[in-house]
Design a protein around this motif. Structure first.
Motif, PDB file in Angstrom:
ATOM      1  N   UNK A  37      55.017  20.833  14.912  1.00 17.80           N
ATOM      2  CA  UNK A  37      55.757  22.052  15.204  1.00 17.80           C
ATOM      3  C   UNK A  37      57.175  21.693  15.612  1.00 17.80           C
ATOM      4  N   UNK A  38      58.085  22.612  15.358  1.00  7.95           N
ATOM      5  CA  UNK A  38      59.498  22.419  15.670  1.00  7.95           C
ATOM      6  C   UNK A  38      59.986  23.578  16.516  1.00  7.95           C
ATOM      7  N   UNK A  39      60.634  23.245  17.621  1.00  7.57           N
ATOM      8  CA  UNK A  39      61.267  24.269  18.438  1.00  7.57           C
ATOM      9  C   UNK A  39      62.752  23.985  18.520  1.00  7.57           C
ATOM     10  N   UNK A  40      63.510  24.780  17.792  1.00  9.79           N
ATOM     11  CA  UNK A  40      64.963  24.645  17.826  1.00  9.79           C
ATOM     12  C   UNK A  40      65.502  25.211  19.137  1.00  9.79           C
ATOM     13  N   UNK A  41      66.669  24.772  19.573  1.00 16.25           N
ATOM     14  CA  UNK A  41      67.242  25.284  20.833  1.00 16.25           C
ATOM     15  C   UNK A  41      67.349  26.794  20.821  1.00 16.25           C
ATOM     16  N   UNK A  42      66.785  27.418  21.838  1.00 12.28           N
ATOM     17  CA  UNK A  42      66.868  28.859  21.982  1.00 12.28           C
ATOM     18  C   UNK A  42      65.968  29.657  21.072  1.00 12.28           C
ATOM     19  N   UNK A  43      65.083  28.965  20.345  1.00 10.89           N
ATOM     20  CA  UNK A  43      64.215  29.666  19.402  1.00 10.89           C
ATOM     21  C   UNK A  43      62.753  29.392  19.717  1.00 10.89           C
ATOM     22  N   UNK A  44      61.900  30.160  19.085  1.00 11.06           N
ATOM     23  CA  UNK A  44      60.461  29.980  19.278  1.00 11.06           C
ATOM     24  C   UNK A  44      59.972  28.768  18.486  1.00 11.06           C
ATOM     25  N   UNK A  45      58.892  28.238  18.944  1.00  5.05           N
ATOM     26  CA  UNK A  45      58.261  27.113  18.256  1.00  5.05           C
ATOM     27  C   UNK A  45      57.643  27.579  16.938  1.00  5.05           C
ATOM     28  N   UNK A  46      57.839  26.779  15.883  1.00  3.77           N
ATOM     29  CA  UNK A  46      57.338  27.143  14.559  1.00  3.77           C
ATOM     30  C   UNK A  46      56.595  25.968  13.944  1.00  3.77           C
ATOM     31  N   UNK A  47      55.590  26.291  13.174  1.00  8.59           N
ATOM     32  CA  UNK A  47      54.870  25.252  12.457  1.00  8.59           C
ATOM     33  C   UNK A  47      55.711  24.665  11.343  1.00  8.59           C
ATOM     34  N   UNK A  48      55.527  23.367  11.115  1.00  8.57           N
ATOM     35  CA  UNK A  48      56.281  22.637  10.103  1.00  8.57           C
ATOM     36  C   UNK A  48      55.358  22.063   9.037  1.00  8.57           C
ATOM     37  N   UNK A  49      54.307  21.407   9.497  1.00 10.84           N
ATOM     38  CA  UNK A  49      53.416  20.727   8.564  1.00 10.84           C
ATOM     39  C   UNK A  49      52.067  20.524   9.226  1.00 10.84           C
ATOM     40  N   UNK A  50      51.063  20.352   8.402  1.00  7.62           N
ATOM     41  CA  UNK A  50      49.703  20.170   8.906  1.00  7.62           C
ATOM     42  C   UNK A  50      48.957  19.211   7.996  1.00  7.62           C
ATOM     43  N   UNK A  51      48.030  18.469   8.590  1.00  7.49           N
ATOM     44  CA  UNK A  51      47.176  17.594   7.800  1.00  7.49           C
ATOM     45  C   UNK A  51      45.755  17.673   8.338  1.00  7.49           C
ATOM     46  N   UNK A  52      44.817  17.655   7.429  1.00  6.53           N
ATOM     47  CA  UNK A  52      43.414  17.690   7.803  1.00  6.53           C
ATOM     48  C   UNK A  52      42.665  16.680   6.950  1.00  6.53           C
ATOM     49  N   UNK A  53      41.361  16.696   7.103  1.00  2.74           N
ATOM     50  CA  UNK A  53      40.522  15.817   6.289  1.00  2.74           C
ATOM     51  C   UNK A  53      40.649  16.172   4.811  1.00  2.74           C
ATOM     52  N   UNK A  54      40.945  17.443   4.520  1.00  2.00           N
ATOM     53  CA  UNK A  54      40.874  17.911   3.137  1.00  2.00           C
ATOM     54  C   UNK A  54      42.207  18.335   2.538  1.00  2.00           C
ATOM     55  N   UNK A  55      43.224  18.609   3.355  1.00  2.00           N
ATOM     56  CA  UNK A  55      44.456  19.129   2.774  1.00  2.00           C
ATOM     57  C   UNK A  55      45.674  18.822   3.640  1.00  2.00           C
ATOM     58  N   UNK A  56      46.825  19.086   3.064  1.00  2.00           N
ATOM     59  CA  UNK A  56      48.092  19.045   3.780  1.00  2.00           C
ATOM     60  C   UNK A  56      48.856  20.317   3.465  1.00  2.00           C
TER      61      UNK A  56
END
Length: 121
Positions: A37-56
């Motif tokens: 997750x990425x939280x830019x200055x003054x902004x809400x946290x946002x998802x960027x990338x994910x990895x699991x056993x089966x997918x990205x």
């Protein structure tokens, strides 16, 4: 002990690269999906990338620039960030939730403390 610890942040010029690491010593990575997750200055946290056993999964803003990977034996998850832009500046968190699939970025049970990334000339 169930914890996540990020590292690898720093200051980099636009166009540069960083590799973030997420140590997950208390997790069997096959049973969890890990998100960055990425939280830019003054902004809400946002998802960027994910990895699991089966997918990205990658959000559109980082596709082709960021690569997520994992090393099950070392219980590590990585985020290779290339072609960095000033808007990539912020705190990056890794998070874990039980499940074999990346199912979005709405809820994760476990969180790290974050690592700071600054992209500036």
């Amino acid at each position: 002990q169930v914890q996540l610890v990020e590292s690898g942040g720093g200051l980099v010029q636009p166009g540069g690269s960083l590799r973030l690491s997420c140590a997950a010593p208390g997790f069997n990575l096959d049973d969890y999906h890990i998100g960055w997750f990425h939280q830019a200055p003054g902004k809400e946290r946002e998802g960027v990338s994910c990895i699991s056993k089966t997918d990205t999964h990658y959000v559109d803003s980082v596709k082709g620039r960021f690569t997520i990977s994992r090393d099950n034996a070392k219980k590590m998850v990585y985020l290779q960030m290339n072609s960095l832009k000033p808007e990539d500046t912020g705190v990056y968190y890794c998070a874990a939730d039980r499940g074999y699939y990346c199912s979005g970025y709405g809820w994760y049970e476990y969180w790290g403390q974050g690592t700071q990334v600054a992209v500036s000339s």
